[in-house]
Design an enzyme around this catalytic site. Structure first.
Site, short mmCIF file in Angstrom:
data_model
loop_
_atom_site.label_atom_id
_atom_site.label_comp_id
_atom_site.label_asym_id
_atom_site.label_seq_id
_atom_site.Cartn_x
_atom_site.Cartn_y
_atom_site.Cartn_z
N CYS A 58 0.84 -1.20 0.00
CA CYS A 58 0.00 0.00 0.00
C CYS A 58 0.88 1.26 0.00
CB CYS A 58 -0.97 -0.03 1.18
SG CYS A 58 -2.37 1.10 0.97
N HIS A 90 -3.54 -5.48 1.16
CA HIS A 90 -3.32 -5.81 2.57
C HIS A 90 -3.77 -7.24 2.82
CE1 HIS A 90 -2.33 -1.80 4.01
NE2 HIS A 90 -3.35 -1.30 3.33
#
Length: 536
Positions: A354, A472
């Site tokens: 991310c 994630h």
């Protein structure tokens, strides 16, 4: 699960609950922050589930960078997502209708029912938003009460914070709106436990004190018999029972909510292991639970690093997620870690998740002022040929896919199925067609969230050692995690290991272990009577 996954999830089905009372509530509040409210809430959620109740968690307002994506693609505090898992139910935004994600300059992103509402200062939040928040949180808890036998509620900080009580939507006012008895949790490990309990009660209004029905003393080390005189005094002084003394435990394997838990790594002597993995401890680190499955692997040593001299020569470096990519990238440059990472990457393995993925690119642009001043541009680490442009909207959704990068062909990672979730405001696109960086994986929309998640994700450098992804939970996929670790092992001249750790089953076992420990030390009969739900 796919054919490359380790076996079994260990998940149980929710039991039928006909005949049980509906809409009972009980609330855990604390004498301070970080006294263990979330863990005790999780334990009670699991106990009530084990005893046959349909149970749900609730926290009206949470402040956390470690968030969770619900099956329908909404963002809530991670603690409530984990508590929903302990209850054996899908998480919804009713379990955490207001989430605050701290940003720089004393501002926070306000997330309402899973979607960004506004970026507000503390003053504007209190004066402009809180007066309207009662309706939001009351409607949410009432929906849960209509759907479940028991709602286990969690407060925030302390109910005795005088400066915050006027517009309180998370402690005593919330308990009153939901008709919830309150159990007060205190941390004895930090000292002054009796003073903190009595002092909290003294600062409550009489009607608030009447709502407190029991005390739970948490994080005790030693012989409870030596504590008993103090417990007797406390009950006599307040007229309120002590419902239990929970022992100190740092091996519960329950996901943490806040990055304050990373402080436990400072100065910790770590055992030597086959693989040494360094994780960059970004100041605004978020969703750091991405690393938990790696910590659980027997051949891995995880180190959190904050300075260039701490980096050393690990077998891999992970740059995790962050709430403010640009600010943390500036921090990397100011500390000298950016130069150390670029030097390390010439021969080493780097994975960015991310915000960490965004940092690996050539530059970051913020045309709408999502993270910095409108129009801001900052150079990235230059380790992947791509740039990130921050958008005004946030992407939050669950996703699944398959590793397709041809540079991984012939390894355990190629064609490996993965699933996880995305929470980000940037879009990252390749910048140089002449450099053969490839998308890391092909994504499909999840069963629950048929939105626009189909497409490609991430990049793999042609050298096969540097990769980035928005996904994630990537290392929560057993086969992917073991395949990535085995690649490090082979590069080091070590034999690969079989995929033996089933992390989902480990999580289920951790919930049961937590519940068993709580049962041993809590007077559950009294708690059931306080709850008004009868015997289990």
């Amino acid at each position: 699960m796919n054919e490359k996954s380790c076996a079994g999830s260990g998940a149980e089905q929710v039991k039928e609950t006909r005949g049980f009372p509906q809409g009972r509530t009980i609330m855990l509040q604390g004498t301070a922050s970080d006294v263990g409210k979330s863990v005790v809430t999780t334990a009670l959620c699991r106990i009530f589930k084990q005893d046959g109740y349909r149970v749900a968690p609730f926290k009206s307002q949470n402040m956390a960078l470690n968030s969770y994506v619900t099956p329908d693609g909404k963002e809530i505090g991670r603690a409530q997502g984990v508590q929903a898992e302990a209850c054996g139910i899908p998480a919804t935004t009713d379990m955490n209708p207001v989430l605050l994600k701290p940003m720089q300059d004393m501002n926070a992103q306000v997330v309402v029912h899973g979607k960004p509402y506004k970026n507000l200062s503390a003053r504007d939040y209190r004066s402009g938003f809180l007066p309207e928040a009662k309706r939001i949180v009351v409607e949410a808890v009432n929906r849960l009460r209509n759907a479940y036998n028991i709602v286990v509620m969690e407060g925030a900080g302390s109910p005795a914070e005088i400066n915050l009580k006027q517009n309180d939507i998370v402690n005593m006012n919330m308990a009153a709106w939901a008709e919830a008895p309150v159990l007060l949790v205190a941390d004895i490990d930090r000292g002054g436990v009796f003073a903190s309990i009595v002092g909290t009660l003294e600062l409550l209004e009489p009607h608030e004190r009447e709502r407190v029905q029991g005390f739970i003393i948490n994080k005790f080390r030693g012989d409870v018999a030596l504590l008993q005189p103090g417990l007797d005094w406390l009950e006599e002084r307040t007229g309120i029972p002590v419902l239990g003394v929970l022992p100190y435990a740092d091996d519960l394997d329950i996901e943490a909510e806040d990055s304050v838990t990373l402080e436990q790594w400072k100065g910790k002597v770590l055992p030597e292991n086959d693989l040494d993995i360094a994780v960059v401890a970004l100041p605004r680190i978020s969703n750091f639970t991405d690393i938990d499955p790696l910590i659980a692997e027997s051949d891995v040593r995880i180190r959190y690093v904050r300075r260039p001299q701490e980096l050393g020569t690990p077998d891999a470096v992970i740059i995790p997620g962050t709430k403010s990519t640009m600010a943390d990238l500036i921090w990397l440059k100011e500390t000298g870690l950016s130069d150390a990472l670029v030097s390390y990457a010439k021969e080493g393995t780097v994975a960015g998740i991310c915000g960490g993925y965004q940092m690996l690119g050539e530059r970051l642009r913020d045309p709408y002022g999502a993270e910095a001043e409108e129009g801001a541009v900052i150079d990235g680490l230059g380790l992947l040929p791509m740039e990130t442009v921050f958008a005004a909207d946030k992407r939050t959704e669950r996703a699944r896919g398959t590793v397709i990068a041809s540079g991984l062909r012939g390894t355990e990672l190629y064609d490996c199925s993965v699933e996880g979730y995305e929470i980000h405001m940037g879009r990252s696109l390749p910048t140089a067609a002449d450099i053969a960086a490839e998308p890391l994986m092909k994504l499909q929309a999840s069963d629950e969230n048929e939105t626009d998640s189909a497409g490609f994700d991430g990049l793999l450098h042609p050298n096969g050692r540097i990769m980035g992804t928005y996904l994630h939970g990537l290392f929560h996929n057993d086969a992917f995690r073991r395949g990535w670790l085995n690649g490090l092992r082979v590069a080091k001249g070590l034999a690969p290991l079989p995929c033996e750790l089933n992390f989902a089953a480990r999580r289920e076992a951790a919930f049961d272990r937590l519940a068993d420990q709580a049962r041993r030390h809590l007077n559950m009969d009294k708690i059931y009577r306080i709850l008004g739900a009868g015997e289990p």
